[in-house]
Design an enzyme around this catalytic site. Structure first.
Site, mmCIF file in Angstrom:
data_model
loop_
_atom_site.group_PDB
_atom_site.id
_atom_site.type_symbol
_atom_site.label_atom_id
_atom_site.label_comp_id
_atom_site.label_asym_id
_atom_site.label_seq_id
_atom_site.Cartn_x
_atom_site.Cartn_y
_atom_site.Cartn_z
ATOM 1 N N ALA A 61 1.002 -1.201 0.101
ATOM 2 C CA ALA A 61 -0.008 -0.020 0.099
ATOM 3 C C ALA A 61 0.763 1.340 0.135
ATOM 4 C CB ALA A 61 -0.953 0.108 1.265
ATOM 5 N N VAL A 63 2.341 5.120 -0.064
ATOM 6 C CA VAL A 63 2.298 6.479 0.631
ATOM 7 C C VAL A 63 2.317 7.549 -0.584
ATOM 8 C CG1 VAL A 63 3.551 5.897 2.918
ATOM 9 C CG2 VAL A 63 4.816 6.950 0.914
ATOM 10 N N VAL A 87 4.243 -1.342 3.455
ATOM 11 C CA VAL A 87 4.222 0.174 3.065
ATOM 12 C C VAL A 87 5.032 0.346 2.016
ATOM 13 C CG1 VAL A 87 4.445 2.507 3.822
ATOM 14 C CG2 VAL A 87 3.681 0.891 5.512
ATOM 15 N N LYS A 88 4.663 0.622 0.702
ATOM 16 C CA LYS A 88 5.403 1.046 -0.523
ATOM 17 C C LYS A 88 5.802 2.652 -0.344
ATOM 18 C CE LYS A 88 3.500 -0.216 -4.416
ATOM 19 N NZ LYS A 88 2.740 -0.410 -5.550
ATOM 20 N N ILE A 89 7.024 2.975 -0.551
ATOM 21 C CA ILE A 89 7.444 4.365 -0.425
ATOM 22 C C ILE A 89 8.630 4.397 -1.429
ATOM 23 C CG2 ILE A 89 9.423 5.503 1.162
ATOM 24 C CD1 ILE A 89 8.084 3.667 3.616
#
Length: 220
Positions: A61, A63, A87-89
């Site tokens: 998912a 940011v 978390v995809k950054i």
């Protein structure tokens, strides 16, 4: 190799899951919009629905923030949605800083928009769970996307990084096959290239011949 599907559509996720090949999902706000999901609260609820559908498989998912504090705030919120959320950054300076902080907090991350071995090396050093090299986008500008997978695999093997290579921006079935040959840990693909792996003209022809021979034998 793990197979992730790159989508926000539950029907596509369920179809891949029904084949017995689905290990996870990657998605982002653009894919949410394509699936008709609008508004932040609806997006968060949809991430939860996807996470339930593929549990215990990972769901990336993304940011939206690009500053350190904003990335951390969004990442912590996303991580509370489900235990299998990653978390995809993006690979930017504040992104790296956030990846290290989140690693120390026990929050898993997927460092995205990787286009060079150096970017992948930095992400692994910072503690990313996954790095996502974008193969198809490199091919689109006449660069060899597969050589990036190869270079990252060599570097990670040299130093024993636990960060997994998640081959992304898949355009066609050969991207999947070549990624597997080069040792990518994961491939994330739209449903169509995954389904294309099923098909071969000799398989279709052979099945047709078997059925014709069976009908001749039964019908005399």
């Amino acid at each position: 190799m793990k197979f992730f599907i790159d989508t926000a559509r539950l029907d596509e996720i369920r179809e891949a899951k029904s084949l017995g090949i689905l290990d996870g999902v990657t998605t982002n706000p653009s894919l949410m919009a394509k699936a008709g999901i609008k508004g932040r609260e609806n997006m968060l609820a949809h991430y939860q629905a996807i996470a339930r559908e593929v549990a215990p498989g990972d769901v990336s998912a993304e940011v939206i923030a690009t500053d350190y504090e904003g990335i951390l705030r969004e990442a912590r919120e996303l991580a509370t949605l489900a235990p299998n959320i990653v978390v995809k950054i993006p690979i930017i300076a504040d992104g790296l800083k956030a990846i290290r902080t989140l690693k120390d907090e026990g929050i898993r991350t997927n460092c995205t928009l990787i286009f060079s071995p150096g970017q992948a090396l930095l992400a692994a050093k910072a503690g990313a769970t996954y790095v996502s090299p974008f193969i198809g986008r490199l091919d689109d500008i006449s660069h060899d996307g597969m050589s990036l997978i190869s270079d990252i695999a060599v570097i990670f093997a040299n130093y024993g990084f636990e960060t997994q290579i998640l081959a992304a921006s898949i355009r066609h079935p050969m991207h999947i096959i070549e990624s597997a040959k080069l040792g990518a840990d994961v491939v994330t693909s739209p449903l169509k290239p995954l389904m294309a792996l099923l098909h071969h003209p000799l398989t279709d022809r052979g099945l047709q011949k078997f059925l014709e021979d069976y009908r001749k034998a039964v019908e005399g």
